[in-house]
Design a protein around this motif. Structure first.
Motif, PDB file in Angstrom:
ATOM      1  N   ARG A  55       0.852  -1.188   0.000  1.00 26.42           N
ATOM      2  CA  ARG A  55       0.000   0.000   0.000  1.00 26.42           C
ATOM      3  C   ARG A  55       0.884   1.233   0.000  1.00 26.42           C
ATOM      4  O   ARG A  55       1.820   1.337   0.803  1.00 26.42           O
ATOM      5  CB  ARG A  55      -0.902   0.010   1.242  1.00 26.42           C
ATOM      6  CG  ARG A  55      -1.851   1.193   1.356  1.00 26.42           C
ATOM      7  CD  ARG A  55      -2.673   1.118   2.625  1.00 26.42           C
ATOM      8  NE  ARG A  55      -1.826   1.183   3.808  1.00 26.42           N
ATOM      9  CZ  ARG A  55      -1.436   2.330   4.383  1.00 26.42           C
ATOM     10  NH1 ARG A  55      -1.807   3.488   3.862  1.00 26.42           N
ATOM     11  NH2 ARG A  55      -0.683   2.293   5.459  1.00 26.42           N
ATOM     12  N   THR A 109       2.235   4.685   0.908  1.00 27.44           N
ATOM     13  CA  THR A 109       2.118   5.578   2.062  1.00 27.44           C
ATOM     14  C   THR A 109       2.578   6.998   1.735  1.00 27.44           C
ATOM     15  O   THR A 109       2.146   7.955   2.379  1.00 27.44           O
ATOM     16  CB  THR A 109       2.937   5.051   3.248  1.00 27.44           C
ATOM     17  OG1 THR A 109       4.304   4.878   2.843  1.00 27.44           O
ATOM     18  CG2 THR A 109       2.386   3.717   3.726  1.00 27.44           C
ATOM     19  N   ARG A 110       3.454   7.142   0.724  1.00 29.10           N
ATOM     20  CA  ARG A 110       3.915   8.458   0.280  1.00 29.10           C
ATOM     21  C   ARG A 110       4.039   8.457  -1.235  1.00 29.10           C
ATOM     22  O   ARG A 110       4.447   7.452  -1.829  1.00 29.10           O
ATOM     23  CB  ARG A 110       5.272   8.823   0.888  1.00 29.10           C
ATOM     24  CG  ARG A 110       5.295   9.002   2.395  1.00 29.10           C
ATOM     25  CD  ARG A 110       6.641   9.559   2.801  1.00 29.10           C
ATOM     26  NE  ARG A 110       6.784   9.683   4.239  1.00 29.10           N
ATOM     27  CZ  ARG A 110       7.722  10.411   4.831  1.00 29.10           C
ATOM     28  NH1 ARG A 110       8.610  11.060   4.102  1.00 29.10           N
ATOM     29  NH2 ARG A 110       7.801  10.488   6.134  1.00 29.10           N
ATOM     30  N   GLN A 137       6.834   5.756  -1.338  1.00 32.82           N
ATOM     31  CA  GLN A 137       7.106   4.777  -0.286  1.00 32.82           C
ATOM     32  C   GLN A 137       5.909   3.823  -0.201  1.00 32.82           C
ATOM     33  O   GLN A 137       4.755   4.257  -0.226  1.00 32.82           O
ATOM     34  CB  GLN A 137       7.324   5.469   1.060  1.00 32.82           C
ATOM     35  CG  GLN A 137       7.807   4.530   2.161  1.00 32.82           C
ATOM     36  CD  GLN A 137       8.186   5.289   3.425  1.00 32.82           C
ATOM     37  OE1 GLN A 137       7.310   5.730   4.167  1.00 32.82           O
ATOM     38  NE2 GLN A 137       9.479   5.457   3.658  1.00 32.82           N
ATOM     39  N   GLU A 147       4.221   0.403   1.821  1.00 30.43           N
ATOM     40  CA  GLU A 147       4.200  -0.445   3.009  1.00 30.43           C
ATOM     41  C   GLU A 147       3.890  -1.887   2.602  1.00 30.43           C
ATOM     42  O   GLU A 147       2.930  -2.143   1.877  1.00 30.43           O
ATOM     43  CB  GLU A 147       3.124   0.057   3.975  1.00 30.43           C
ATOM     44  CG  GLU A 147       2.987  -0.775   5.240  1.00 30.43           C
ATOM     45  CD  GLU A 147       1.836  -0.292   6.108  1.00 30.43           C
ATOM     46  OE1 GLU A 147       2.093   0.172   7.227  1.00 30.43           O
ATOM     47  OE2 GLU A 147       0.678  -0.367   5.635  1.00 30.43           O
ATOM     48  N   CYS A 199       5.954  -5.248   9.235  1.00 32.88           N
ATOM     49  CA  CYS A 199       5.962  -4.465   7.991  1.00 32.88           C
ATOM     50  C   CYS A 199       7.363  -3.960   7.653  1.00 32.88           C
ATOM     51  O   CYS A 199       8.180  -3.704   8.534  1.00 32.88           O
ATOM     52  CB  CYS A 199       5.036  -3.256   8.111  1.00 32.88           C
ATOM     53  SG  CYS A 199       3.314  -3.657   8.482  1.00 32.88           S
ATOM     54  N   TYR A 208       9.118  -1.128   4.540  1.00 34.15           N
ATOM     55  CA  TYR A 208       8.713  -0.045   3.651  1.00 34.15           C
ATOM     56  C   TYR A 208       9.767   0.112   2.559  1.00 34.15           C
ATOM     57  O   TYR A 208      10.926   0.424   2.840  1.00 34.15           O
ATOM     58  CB  TYR A 208       8.568   1.262   4.440  1.00 34.15           C
ATOM     59  CG  TYR A 208       7.508   1.155   5.513  1.00 34.15           C
ATOM     60  CD1 TYR A 208       6.210   1.597   5.288  1.00 34.15           C
ATOM     61  CD2 TYR A 208       7.809   0.567   6.745  1.00 34.15           C
ATOM     62  CE1 TYR A 208       5.229   1.469   6.274  1.00 34.15           C
ATOM     63  CE2 TYR A 208       6.832   0.426   7.727  1.00 34.15           C
ATOM     64  CZ  TYR A 208       5.554   0.882   7.480  1.00 34.15           C
ATOM     65  OH  TYR A 208       4.578   0.746   8.448  1.00 34.15           O
ATOM     66  N   THR A 226      11.304   2.225  -0.410  1.00 37.87           N
ATOM     67  CA  THR A 226      11.336   3.673  -0.597  1.00 37.87           C
ATOM     68  C   THR A 226      12.136   3.996  -1.852  1.00 37.87           C
ATOM     69  O   THR A 226      13.283   3.551  -1.987  1.00 37.87           O
ATOM     70  CB  THR A 226      11.958   4.359   0.634  1.00 37.87           C
ATOM     71  OG1 THR A 226      11.274   3.903   1.819  1.00 37.87           O
ATOM     72  CG2 THR A 226      11.846   5.862   0.551  1.00 37.87           C
ATOM     73  N   PRO A 276      -0.993   8.166  -2.413  1.00 36.26           N
ATOM     74  CA  PRO A 276      -1.072   7.586  -1.071  1.00 36.26           C
ATOM     75  C   PRO A 276      -2.399   6.867  -0.845  1.00 36.26           C
ATOM     76  O   PRO A 276      -3.463   7.354  -1.238  1.00 36.26           O
ATOM     77  CB  PRO A 276      -0.939   8.809  -0.165  1.00 36.26           C
ATOM     78  CG  PRO A 276      -0.149   9.795  -0.968  1.00 36.26           C
ATOM     79  CD  PRO A 276      -0.614   9.598  -2.371  1.00 36.26           C
ATOM     80  N   GLY A 277      -2.319   5.698  -0.248  1.00 35.57           N
ATOM     81  CA  GLY A 277      -3.496   4.888   0.007  1.00 35.57           C
ATOM     82  C   GLY A 277      -3.789   3.860  -1.070  1.00 35.57           C
ATOM     83  O   GLY A 277      -4.550   2.917  -0.845  1.00 35.57           O
ATOM     84  N   THR A 282       8.858   3.957   9.247  1.00 39.02           N
ATOM     85  CA  THR A 282       8.985   4.724   8.013  1.00 39.02           C
ATOM     86  C   THR A 282      10.147   5.711   8.024  1.00 39.02           C
ATOM     87  O   THR A 282      10.486   6.267   6.987  1.00 39.02           O
ATOM     88  CB  THR A 282       7.690   5.522   7.758  1.00 39.02           C
ATOM     89  OG1 THR A 282       7.468   6.435   8.846  1.00 39.02           O
ATOM     90  CG2 THR A 282       6.494   4.586   7.644  1.00 39.02           C
TER      91      THR A 282
END
Length: 305
Positions: free
Chosen positions: A83, A85-86, A99, A101, A109, A111, A113, A124-125, A157
């Motif tokens: 997913r 996140t950034r 980024q 996840e 988890c 991440y 990047t 995001p999302g 993160t």
């Protein structure tokens, strides 16, 4: 800092072994490389850990990811399902970043990047799949060098959670690190100084840990030990102020001297100078043991005398 070191005679052997060997399994789910989008390893201009930074005229720093040279506009792919996140510009990054996840069934988890992008293709999302096209490479604002800076942050993160990406990405298994060990003191027994030079193939610069111990030869008792683990080093020194650059090459009685390295280098070579280790009352009782470990779990150990 001493002048850069020349590759050892093992360079050709190590490089050949890495190229001809198969790939190892990553620690987590099957991943792909962020450039290429397959399990084919990509040449790196910088690995994770100590390096001489070309954009700063060879100044030492601690690198929290890997750099993969790529022509501006090269597609960048998600290394695994996850997913976002950034996606975009953020105050703690100089350039556009994505980024993602990645969590397992237990809630653990990491991440992935991706930094120095021209533009993200995700938001995001958004849920993405392994190998999904998520953006394009750009130029690093600090150096104007076209490449992808790629990090794995395990458990959080922030920069403090950066770990060696080659622990996760598919890499050539190859041979263990080659290490050369020698004393650099005046043959004292009470205080011992040792240099360990580690050499790995340039195609897979996955060194993770080097340590040295002094012990009593007759009893086997450990007298003193000291070491550097790249992941732990980042966790420890980033936590102290969260500095962008760990630029002190001498910490905890260890001086770190990396050789110059780029995507064309046949070997990754780095020397560690361990100073003032406790020794023994008698030279006959002293044993020095050096050990190196890479991301594939290879361990090599050499003892003196």
């Amino acid at each position: 800092m001493k002048p850069s070191r020349k590759p050892s005679y093992l360079a050709t052997l190590l490089a050949l072994a890495a190229i001809t060997a198969g790939c190892s399994d990553p620690e987590g789910p099957d991943l792909v490389w962020p450039i290429g989008g397959t399990d084919e390893m990509q040449p790196m201009s910088s690995s994770f850990g100590p390096r001489l930074q070309t954009s700063r005229d060879g100044v030492y720093d601690f690198h929290r990811g890997i750099d993969i040279p790529a022509v501006m506009g090269t597609p960048v792919y998600a290394v695994g399902d996850g997913r976002v996140t950034r996606a975009g510009r953020y105050d703690d990054f100089d350039d556009v970043v994505v980024q993602i996840e990645h969590c397992d069934g237990t809630g653990a988890c990491f991440y992935s990047t991706y930094v120095h992008l021209t533009m993200p293709l995700v938001e995001p999302g958004e849920v993405v799949g392994r190998g999904q096209h998520i953006g394009y490479t750009g130029l690093a604002a600090s150096s104007l060098f076209p490449h992808l800076h790629f990090e794995i942050r395990e458990g959080g993160t922030e920069k403090v959670y950066c770990v060696h990406p080659l622990r996760f990405l598919p890499t050539p298994r190859g041979l263990p690190p080659a290490i050369d060990v020698r004393r650099t003191d005046e043959d004292s027994t009470a205080s011992v100084s040792v240099e360990v030079e580690a050499t790995l193939p340039g195609i897979a610069p996955g060194l993770l840990e080097v340590d040295v111990a002094t012990s009593n030869r007759s009893t086997g008792e450990i007298i003193d030990e000291r070491g550097i683990n790249y992941d732990a080093w980042n966790r420890k020194y980033t936590a102290e102020g969260d500095a962008a650059i760990i630029d002190d090459e001498s910490l905890e009685g260890i001086r770190i001297e990396p050789a110059k390295f780029n995507a064309q280098a046949s070997t990754y070579a780095i020397a560690f100078r361990f100073s003032n280790l406790d020794g023994t009352a008698s030279a006959d009782d002293l044993r020095i043991t050096a050990r190196a470990r890479d991301v594939n779990g290879h361990v090599v150990e050499v003892s003196l005398p």
